[in-house]
Every structure is written in C-alpha cells, then in structure tokens.
Write a protein that holds these residues in place. Structure first.
Motif: not given
Ligand SMILES: Cc1cc2nc3c(=O)[nH]c(=O)nc-3n(C[C@H](O)[C@H](O)[C@H](O)COP(=O)(O)O)c2cc1C
Ligand code: SF4
Ligand code: FES
Lengths: 505, 155
Positions: B20-22, B24-26, B29, B60
């Motif tokens: 995945q690109e970026g 960290l948030l996924p 979650h 973050v």
C-alpha cells in the motif's frame, strides 16, 4: 410488490432498518411477494424513513414510517404522500448531480446504467485528455469543497505536469457541521463518484485514485468499498477501463477523526501516513501532491458532478446558475428547521427563500435568529442579509462564504456568544498546531469571550484584535476563517455579548 | 517487548498492508480494530516494518482523535457537539449524558460499559441531535432515547 426503504445513514438513524425488517416479516406472514430495495435517500430527511411502493402510476411515498405503520402499509390502509416525484420539494429542484440518488439501488451497476450512468465516461473515453479538461472548464464547475476554485483549471495544471505517476484524490472528509451531501451521494449513488474519478483520471492521465473518507461515516465507507469492488469486477475500474485500453483503479482510505485533514495538504500528509499538518503552498498539490507527484484533489461533489457534465454537455450545465457561480448546488438544510434535507438547485436562490420557503422556517416555530452558512468557518447571517443570492461572489460580498453549501438555522433562543465561543473552542481542538495565532489564539479567544460573558466590556476590543491576528497570521482557513463566525455573531448580535446595539455599529 | 501472540498478530496485519502507498493510517486502524486500542509495544514493530522512527509512529498516533492508547469501555457512545445539533438542543443531551454516566468527555463509566466521546458532526445534521453507539447511528436523540441507548449499552 417492489418496496423501497432507504439505507442512507439519516434514514437508518431514524429507524429505517427496523422498518425494512418489519416489512419483510409482515409480508412473509401475509404470504405477500415483496422485493425490498434499499435505496439512497431522496433528501427529504424530515420524512425519513420514507418508504416508497412501486405502482403502475409511479412510486408512491409514505413517511415518516414507523414500525407500527407497517401492517397498514401492507394492507394499503396507510395514508400516502402521493407520488414522490410530484412532491413540491422534488419538483422545485434541478437534480443533476443527485439525479439518481434515492431513485436507484446504489449497488446495482445495471440500475445505474439504466439511469444514465457511464454515459459520461463512455463519451470521455472517445475524447482526448485535453478535450475532457476543456469540457469541464467550459461547464464552469467550481470546487464544491469550499474554496470554489475552477475545477477545469486545476485539472489543466495536472494534465500539463510531466510525471511517471499522477493521482486523483477525492476529499471525502466532509467535516463541516450542517453538511452531508458527500455522505448522501456516497451512500445513495456511489458509482457516480467512481465514474467522476475515472473521468478525472483520463483527463489528467492519472491511473490511481484514493477516496479519503472520514471515519465518522462507517455506512458510507461500507457502500463505497462494495461499489469499488463491483466496479472493478465489471471492468469500470482496472487495467482496461471499459475496454478503452486505459487504466484507472482506486482505493478507499479512512480518516482518523481530524477536522483539519479536510484541508487538502493536510489530507495528503495524512494519506501518506503522516501527522495531518498543513503544508505551505507552493508547491501546489497539482504539481507536488501525494508522494510528491502531480495530484488532483477534489471534493466528492465536484467529482460526482463530472459525469453529468460529460453526459449532458458542458453547455447544458453552464446554462444554470448565476454570474460566475454556474450550474447547480446541492444545498444542505440543517439545524432548527421544519424541512431539513438536501435541495439541489441552480445557484442564485436568495438565502431567505431557502430558509423561509424551502426549509419552512424553524422546527420550534420560533423566529429565525441566524443562519450559519458554510460550516464552522462560515459567517452567521442575520435576517438583514437574507436577500443575499446563493453564489460564491455574492456571499463573499456579505462577509460570508458558501463553503460546502450547508445551512444551519438557529431560532431566537440561540445564544450567539455561546456560538462564537464554540467556534474558537472548535478551532483550538482541531488546530494542526503549525501557526501560533491559530493554536494559541483560539485558546485565548475562548478565554476572551468568557471575559465578555462576565461583563468585561473592554475584552471586546481584545477579541477584535485577536481575530485580526488570526486572519493575518494563519496558514490555512481553520485559523484564518474562525474569525468569520465570531465577528459576524458579535456584529449582528451585540446584545448577546452584553453590549448595546449602537456601540457595535 | 511485545509477547509472541502480539508479535504474530502484528505480522498478519503488516502483511495485509504490504504494497500500500502510505500504509500507516490503514495499519493503525487495523491494529485498533484488532486490539481495541494501540498497544504501546506495537509501535516499535510498526516502526521497524515501515523503516521509520518510533517517534514518527508515536507522533502520528497522538495527532489523530481516533487512536487511543488504552482500551475503551465495552461500548463507545459518541454525541455530536457541532452547530447543527446545538441548534436543536444537542448541548442538553451531552449534559444529560455526563450526569447519567458520571463522566465527562473521553471518560469511561466505572463499570467499564461505556466510553463517552464528543464528535464534530456525523452528517446527520438534518435529524439532530445525533449520536453514534459503536458504529450505529441515531438521530433525533431526546432525553428518553438517550436513556434507552445508555441503558442498552449497560451503563
Ligand atoms: C480546515 C479546512 C477544512 C476543509 N475541509 C474540507 C472537506 O472536508 N472537504 C473538502 O472537500 N474540502 C475541504 N477543505 C477544502 C480543501 O482544502 C480543498 O480546497 C478542496 O478539497 C479542493 O477540492 P474542490 O476544488 O473540489 O473543492 C477544507 C479546507 C480547510 C482549510
Ligand atoms: S491555521 Fe491552524 S490549522 Fe491551519 S495551518 Fe495554521 S495551525 Fe494549522
Ligand atoms: S452537526 Fe451534528 S450531525 Fe452534523
């Protein structure tokens, strides 16, 4: 018998799922052959759950339906509202972006196509990238996220940028109080947004897209994720979009509860997995956006309006509206109103008509005191400003903004000092922390407004100074525009700030 | 140090987000969906996997309102504090919730049943005051409806 029961969050919040379940069980008991379709909402939230029954004459509406009404509904004994399409609220609108919302099964691609879906994309596939951009420019479409920047011009910048990878990022952070258009279309007609993003991809030669969707919308997240899967399986997304030989695919990304992440550069940081701190511009996201690559960042409604522009032609769209505000705008009517919901109409309707006629005045029956237009950063408009036509320049001229086109109506019991205090408090809670006037100023703002409340008249001048500092010294509109609701409340309702009216003039 | 169970769970989560690109948030979650909060000892594991510092991951986590560093109550009740809900009496609903639960914002009842969180708009602004219990939306919340919701949540 075909029965429609909305799956929209607002309908669910008012009991639509229980109504649907009861229809199913009651129908079974009666041996009735009933097909229940979970549609989006028509936008008449005061009638939700609005149940529609298909008849040879058209769809007959019942609302607001309670579980206890279901037996009468199935026996044909419940009083109806008549044909839904003939209701004043529906007839008064020009539904372009929302033409299918509430009408179709949101997750049926064939239903979508039968109602004009994919026609815009097919037309775009037959055009060059530059022609698609031109079409959007000619339509006059301006960003519906708040700033009103011309969409075609933004796209042109991205088209002109050379890069090995470009992106389409849809801003579905919809944090403004009083707004729900993004949510409504994502839940009620998700393929429209997907189609709009694919067209944007073709127009600027981007092959990858993201929807940054706020975590406060779990139902919209579910519908969008399912819609993306269906679109991919049907070849609307993927390596060969509708057999065009061109690629576009997309993913849904969930936000994490930060209002400021609706600001486009903060959003991009968040999407990259960083703190959602606002970036200085330049560089423009159009040139250096997601992961440093050229990126279109557009609001949900901006993108979801693109298919109808391509389907019906730019000229058709541009013929609606007022001055430089072309086309239609889905106005969201909320707060203390008799008739709350979504009303799509050409730009230009005076604010007072929206409040007094469309919204039917207050729910409480008391006089309207003020309307906050454009979310938490928008001005409070008193009745004296109700002749302002709904348009970008027109509201700007009145010291306001239309933002994402939400109206929040307050009756005369509203305490405007309290609302001003809330605006500052919200700014303090949601500040990304980069600029001192926003981070610290908003905290001081709350204290200063409290002092005014305690009868310290000298604090008024202090508050005005503070607002000037926030306006001048903030990098983005969170700190920069919070003074709008604060000062508009102070100017229009000095008595709520313990001041005599003359003193404020 | 994370225990073996945690380490294993994290390997599964991180594998799911590979490519995945970026991511960290996924990832965060997923971690919160799995554990109910972001355990302190997974920070290092995430940092190692993404080749960033612990401080970056921590930064973050603390930036976003959604991520919690300790478990919440059994149910999370969110009440909308924003303007459209205030226009129809939202503040009184919050006040009543404080009183009934004996906690303020972000507080958890002593029996661990309910954590109360503020939320700034649920997109239910035409049918406020609005609330959300876990992921279930509720509109036109009045005193009775609130009492019922809190009771159902075991408060
Ligand atoms: C504090 C802040 C919050 C914002 N929130 C949103 C939002 O929730 N949705 C949105 O589309 N735009 C939001 N914007 C505007 C975006 O920065 C940006 O202008 C927009 O996404 C561009 O898309 P558009 O041209 O299609 O409107 C926000 C701006 C600021 C300063
Ligand atoms: S104005 Fe506030 S939110 Fe905007 S960049 Fe500055 S500190 Fe961040
Ligand atoms: S303001 Fe409460 S749901 Fe939007």
């Amino acid at each position: 018998m075909k029965i429609y029961v909305p799956l929209d969050s607002a309908a669910k919040a008012l009991g639509a799922c229980d109504v649907a379940a009861t229809i199913r069980s009651e129908a079974a008991t009666r041996g009735l052959d009933v097909e229940i379709i979970r549609n989006g909402t028509r936008g008449m939230i005061w009638l939700e759950p609005l149940v529609e029954v298909e008849t040879p004459e058209g769809r007959v509406g019942y609302g607001a339906v309670d579980v206890a009404d279901v037996p009468a509904l199935l026996d044909g004994k419940l009083a109806s509202l008549g044909l839904v399409d003939d209701l004043d609220w529906m007839k008064g609108q020009t539904r372009l972006t929302f033409q299918r919302c509430g009408v179709i099964d949101p997750l049926s691609l064939s239903d979508y196509e039968a109602h004009g879906g994919l026609a815009g994309l097919r037309r775009a596939i037959a055009m060059t990238a530059a022609e698609v951009v031109d079409e959007v420019t000619t339509s006059g479409l301006r960003g519906r996220g708040g700033a009103g920047f011309p969409t075609g011009i933004k796209w042109n910048t991205v088209l002109g940028a050379k890069a090995d990878q470009k992106y389409i990022v849809c801003n579905a952070d919809e944090g403004d109080s009083g707004t729900f258009a993004d949510r409504m279309i994502m839940e009620g007609d998700p393929f429209t947004l997907i189609e709009g993003m694919v067209i944007a991809g073709l127009a600027v030669e981007a092959t990858r897209g993201y929807v940054y969707l706020r975590s406060e919308y779990p139902d919209a997240i579910d519908v969008m994720e399912e819609a993306v899967r269906i679109a991919r399986a049907a070849g609307v997304l993927g390596a060969d979009v509708l057999g065009s030989g061109r690629a576009f695919d997309m993913e849904i990304r969930v936000g994490a509860g930060a209002y400021v992440c609706g600001e486009e550069t903060s959003l991009l940081n968040s999407l990259e997995g960083k703190r959602g701190v606002v970036r200085a511009k330049p560089p423009l996201p159009a040139l250096e956006g997601f992961l440093g690559k050229p990126t279109v960042v557009n609001n949900v409604i901006s993108l979801a309006t693109v298919p109808v522009i391509l389907e019906k032609g730019a000229q058709h769209y541009a013929e609606f509206g007022l001055g430089r505000s072309k086309g239609t705008i889905p106005i969201q009517i909320a707060g203390n109103v008799k008739f709350g919901g979504l009303y799509e109409t050409a730009f230009g309707m005076p604010l007072g008509d929206l409040v007094d006629k469309v919204a039917g005045g207050t729910l409480s029956g008391r006089p309207v005191k003020a309307v906050q237009v454009g979310g938490p950063l928008g001005a409070y408009m008193p009745r004296e400003k109700f002749d302002t036509p709904f348009g970008y320049e027109e509201f700007d001229g009145q010291g306001g903004l239309i933002g994402h086109a939400g109206l929040v109506v307050f009756d005369d019991s509203a305490d405007m000092r309290g609302m001003a205090r809330f605006a500052m408090e919200f700014c303090a809670v949601e500040s990304c922390g980069k600029c001192t006037p926003c981070r610290i100023g908003a905290v001081r703002g709350v204290e200063t407004i409290d002092r005014i409340g305690q009868g310290d008249g000298a604090a008024v001048a202090l508050l005005e100074d503070l607002c000037e500092t926030m306006k001048d010294g903030s990098l983005c509109a969170l700190g920069g525009f919070t003074p709008y609701p604060v000062l508009s409340a102070l100017r229009a309702f000095p008595e709520d700030f313990n001041m005599v009216r003359e003193a404020a003039e | 140090m994370a225990d073996t169970q945690t380490t294993q769970t994290m390997q599964h989560i991180l594998a799911r987000h590979k490519g995945q690109e970026g991511p960290l948030l996924p990832i965060l979650h997923s971690v919160q969906a799995e554990f109910g909060f972001i355990p302190g000892d997974v920070v290092q594991i995430i940092a190692d996997d993404l080749n960033i510092t612990r401080a970056e991951v921590h930064g973050v986590i603390t930036f976003y309102h959604d991520f919690r560093d300790a478990p919440a109550g059994k149910h999370i009740v969110k009440i909308c504090r924003a303007e459209a809900c205030q226009a129809v009496g939202g503040n009184a609903i919050s006040e009543r919730a404080f009183e009934k639960l004996g906690v303020g914002w972000h507080g958890t009842t002593t029996n661990g049943a309910v954590t109360l969180e503020p939320v700034y708009c649920l997109g239910l602004c035409a049918c406020g005051p609005a609330a959300m219990v876990d992921n279930k939306v509720v509109g036109r919340v009045d005193a009775d409806k609130l009492d019922r919701l809190l009771q159902e949540a075991g408060a």
